[in-house]
Every structure is written in structure tokens, then in C-alpha cells.
Scaffold this motif. Structure first.
Motif, short mmCIF file in Angstrom:
data_model
loop_
_atom_site.label_atom_id
_atom_site.label_comp_id
_atom_site.label_asym_id
_atom_site.label_seq_id
_atom_site.Cartn_x
_atom_site.Cartn_y
_atom_site.Cartn_z
N HIS A 1 -2.23 15.87 3.57
CA HIS A 1 -2.02 14.42 3.60
C HIS A 1 -2.77 13.68 2.49
CE1 HIS A 1 -0.57 14.04 8.07
NE2 HIS A 1 0.16 14.86 7.35
N GLY A 2 -3.68 14.36 1.81
CA GLY A 2 -4.42 13.70 0.75
C GLY A 2 -5.52 12.79 1.24
N VAL A 3 -5.73 12.76 2.54
CA VAL A 3 -6.74 11.91 3.16
C VAL A 3 -7.03 12.50 4.53
CG1 VAL A 3 -5.08 10.33 4.23
CG2 VAL A 3 -7.37 9.51 3.67
N TRP A 4 -8.23 12.23 5.07
CA TRP A 4 -8.59 12.76 6.37
C TRP A 4 -7.91 11.94 7.46
CZ3 TRP A 4 -10.80 16.98 8.37
CH2 TRP A 4 -11.25 16.94 9.68
N ALA B 1 -4.65 0.98 23.73
CA ALA B 1 -5.59 0.32 22.81
C ALA B 1 -5.03 0.35 21.40
CB ALA B 1 -6.95 1.02 22.84
N PRO B 2 -5.36 -0.66 20.58
CA PRO B 2 -4.93 -0.65 19.18
C PRO B 2 -5.50 0.57 18.46
CG PRO B 2 -5.78 -2.80 19.81
CD PRO B 2 -6.12 -1.87 20.92
N PHE B 3 -4.73 1.07 17.49
CA PHE B 3 -5.15 2.25 16.73
C PHE B 3 -4.79 2.03 15.26
CE2 PHE B 3 -4.23 6.56 15.04
CZ PHE B 3 -5.45 7.16 15.28
N ASP B 4 -5.75 2.30 14.38
CA ASP B 4 -5.54 2.06 12.95
C ASP B 4 -5.69 3.33 12.14
OD1 ASP B 4 -4.92 0.53 10.72
OD2 ASP B 4 -7.02 0.10 10.28
N GLY B 5 -5.33 4.47 12.73
CA GLY B 5 -5.45 5.72 12.02
C GLY B 5 -6.88 6.21 12.01
N VAL B 6 -7.12 7.28 11.22
CA VAL B 6 -8.43 7.91 11.17
C VAL B 6 -9.05 7.75 9.78
CG1 VAL B 6 -9.69 10.08 11.46
CG2 VAL B 6 -7.73 9.56 12.95
N GLY B 7 -8.27 8.03 8.74
CA GLY B 7 -8.80 7.93 7.39
C GLY B 7 -7.99 7.02 6.49
N LEU B 8 -6.76 6.72 6.90
CA LEU B 8 -5.90 5.81 6.15
C LEU B 8 -5.85 4.48 6.88
CD1 LEU B 8 -3.85 5.40 3.79
CD2 LEU B 8 -2.07 6.10 5.40
N VAL C 1 -6.92 17.51 3.24
CA VAL C 1 -7.21 16.46 2.26
C VAL C 1 -6.81 16.89 0.85
CG1 VAL C 1 -9.01 15.00 1.26
CG2 VAL C 1 -9.08 15.58 3.70
N SER C 2 -7.32 18.06 0.42
CA SER C 2 -7.15 18.46 -0.99
C SER C 2 -5.92 19.32 -1.24
CB SER C 2 -8.39 19.23 -1.45
OG SER C 2 -8.49 20.48 -0.77
N GLY C 3 -5.41 19.96 -0.19
CA GLY C 3 -4.32 20.91 -0.38
C GLY C 3 -4.78 22.26 -0.90
N ALA C 4 -6.09 22.48 -0.98
CA ALA C 4 -6.64 23.72 -1.51
C ALA C 4 -6.48 24.86 -0.51
CB ALA C 4 -8.13 23.52 -1.84
N MET D 1 0.83 -1.20 0.00
CA MET D 1 0.00 0.00 0.00
C MET D 1 0.87 1.25 0.00
SD MET D 1 -2.78 1.20 2.85
CE MET D 1 -3.58 2.78 2.72
N GLN D 2 0.53 2.23 -0.84
CA GLN D 2 1.28 3.47 -0.93
C GLN D 2 0.67 4.54 -0.04
OE1 GLN D 2 1.44 4.52 -5.07
NE2 GLN D 2 3.20 3.21 -5.44
N LEU D 3 1.49 5.52 0.30
CA LEU D 3 0.99 6.67 1.04
C LEU D 3 0.12 7.53 0.13
CD1 LEU D 3 4.27 7.56 2.93
CD2 LEU D 3 2.24 6.50 3.90
N PRO D 4 -0.81 8.31 0.70
CA PRO D 4 -1.74 9.06 -0.15
C PRO D 4 -1.13 10.27 -0.84
CG PRO D 4 -2.20 9.45 2.17
CD PRO D 4 -1.19 8.35 2.11
N ARG D 5 0.06 10.70 -0.46
CA ARG D 5 0.76 11.79 -1.14
C ARG D 5 2.22 11.43 -1.29
NH1 ARG D 5 -1.61 16.76 -1.90
NH2 ARG D 5 0.45 17.72 -2.07
N PRO D 6 2.91 11.94 -2.31
CA PRO D 6 4.34 11.65 -2.47
C PRO D 6 5.16 12.26 -1.34
CG PRO D 6 3.38 12.51 -4.51
CD PRO D 6 2.36 12.71 -3.44
#
Length: 273
Positions: A246-249, A145-152, A46-49, A1-6
Motif C-alpha cells: 500500500h505504500g503506507v502503514w 464510531a468514526p474511523f479515519d484509517g490507520v496511516g492514510l 509499506v515498501s514492497g520489499a 489527495m492521491q492514493l499512496p500507490r498507483p
């Protein structure tokens, strides 16, 4: 799996040694803050706007502390939570993330100067450092507690554990509001946040890869600064604004945190301020 931004798009910033001590009152009016280079205006996480309101930050340091300042434009300053480690992300807040090799620290602050802290450790690295030697970082701690991120979901590095019982020793925060909190009849200018993080408390991040505390000239850390808003300016506004998108929430992607390079020199022009 790749990261959402370079990763190569992540910005770099030079954090200069404070030529004079910060006041620590949240106003960010000390000479060192007036001389410190400001970050670019924050963009949508998310968008970088571009964002509707101005947000910027600066980082300084000295032998004892990492110093972080936020300037936030906000015509209606609001806050509701007053209990330490309440879910501050439910308010308007600022967030600071500091990454080490195997763990990262999260701090959130609202306009009441209420703080929320967590330390996250990558599970594959847990056994390589003496995290078990810190009571709040034992995996059998009731607030771990286990944590799996928020949007990724499914970070390339694998699972991690969040330690919600962790408090950074010696942390100092201060907030100054230019206006009146929770009064919609008043048009506010905004608020400012000043944070002082003791280097001595960051051994939990620095020791696994042997980085110096305080940093040496030229050392580099990954540090992320962001702002979250309960009122969105438009349907396209994610509500999260950051120095580096980050390109993702999801704020929890250390590979996309800005690279902060520490300089032993004072900010350019500091002597003239």
C-alpha cells in the motif's frame, strides 16, 4: 489527495471453483488446496520489499462459500489473545479484507484461532443502502464510531464509520500450527489458516451495486490478504506483510486491494491431483 500507490500496479488473481470440497480443518491439505494457484510471496506492506519469511495465500470458491487459505512460515509461533473481538492485531495475525461498493469487511485471526471482525461503511454512501435495517449497522449502535484509517489520514473518499458490533453470520475459521505455540525452545515450521465466508452473509457488501452471490464467471471483487508480526526482522521491516503493498502503514485502502476474478473452471490440473 492521491492514493499512496498507483492503482494500475494492483495485482489480479483468478479464483477458481473448488473441484472438491475443502476439509475446513486448517491444514490446507485437501486436493482443491493442493491444486489452487498460490499468490506471490507476500511483500512489505509499506515498501514492497521482500520479506524475511515466506507467506502465501490462495482463494477458491463454491456455491456456498468464499474459501481463503494462508500458509505462513514462522520459526516461533506465538499468540496471547483468546477472547473474540479482542485486539488481535496486538498478536501475530492474518487479516482478510473484502470490499463492496460502499463498505468493506475486516477479519483478523491469530494462531489460537481467535477472531476479530469489523464492518466499515463510507459515510457518503450510508444513505444509499439499508444499513439502518441491520441492527449492528445502525449509526447509533454503541459500538459504532468514526474511523479515519490507520496511516492514510483523509482518504479521498471521505470519512467512514466502523461497526465493531458486527459479526458475519456463518463465518468459519480454522488454524493448524506446525509446531508448538509460545515455546521458544522449539523451532516451529509455521502455521496455516483456513477461512470460509458464506456468500449469503455478504449481501451487506453486494447489494448496493447489485453484484451476484455467489459470483458469476468473470465477476471481480477486491479482496486483500495480509500478515502482521510482533517481531520485526530488521529496522526496515514494517511488520506488516501483504499480497499487494500500500505504500503506507494502512490496510484500509480498498482501491489497492488485489482484484480477484472468479472463474467457474476448476484450478488447472485439478483432476490430476
Amino acid at each position: 489527495m492521491q492514493l499512496p500507490r498507483p492503482v494500475h500496479e494492483v495485482p489480479t488473481y483468478t479464483a477458481h471453483r473448488a473441484a472438491t470440497p475443502p476439509d475446513g480443518d486448517g491444514r490446507l491439505e485437501a486436493a482443491c488446496w493442493r491444486a489452487a494457484p498460490r499468490s506471490p510471496r507476500f511483500v512489505d506492506l509499506v515498501s514492497g520489499a521482500p520479506t524475511a519469511l515466506d507467506t502465501s495465500a490462495a482463494i477458491l470458491w463454491d456455491d456456498e462459500h468464499l474459501h481463503v487459505g494462508f500458509w505462513l512460515e514462522q520459526p516461533q509461533v506465538t499468540a496471547t489473545l483468546t477472547e473474540r473481538d479482542a485486539h488481535i492485531w496486538l498478536d501475530d495475525d492474518v487479516e482478510l479484507f473484502i470490499a463492496g461498493a460502499d463498505a468493506y469487511y475486516e477479519l483478523e485471526v491469530n494462531a489460537f484461532n481467535t477472531v476479530y471482525e469489523v464492518l466499515f461503511v463510507w459515510d457518503e454512501a450510508y444513505g444509499r443502502a439499508d444499513y439502518d435495517g441491520v441492527p449492528a449497522l445502525r449509526r447509533d449502535h454503541p459500538q459504532a464510531a468514526p474511523f479515519d484509517g490507520v496511516g492514510l489520514s483523509g482518504h479521498p473518499r471521505g470519512p467512514r464509520t466502523g461497526f465493531w458490533g458486527y459479526d458475519l453470520p456463518g463465518l468459519r475459521t480454522a488454524v493448524h500450527v506446525d509446531g508448538t505455540i509460545n515455546d521458544d525452545r522449539v523451532v516451529d515450521r509455521g502455521w496455516r489458516v483456513e477461512i470460509a465466508v458464506p456468500w449469503a452473509a455478504l449481501g451487506v457488501l453486494a447489494e448496493p451495486d447489485g453484484r451476484a452471490l455467489p459470483p458469476r464467471d468473470g465477476d471481480e471483487w477486491r479482496i486483500a490478504l495480509s500478515r502482521f508480526n510482533t517481531r520485526r526482522a530488521s529496522p526496515d521491516d514494517s511488520g506488516g506483510w501483504a499480497w499487494s503493498p500500500h505504500g503506507v502503514w494502512d490496510s484500509h485502502i480498498p482501491e489497492l486491494f488485489p482484484r480477484i476474478r472468479f472463474s467457474s473452471e476448476p484450478p488447472p490440473g485439478a483432476a490430476a491431483v
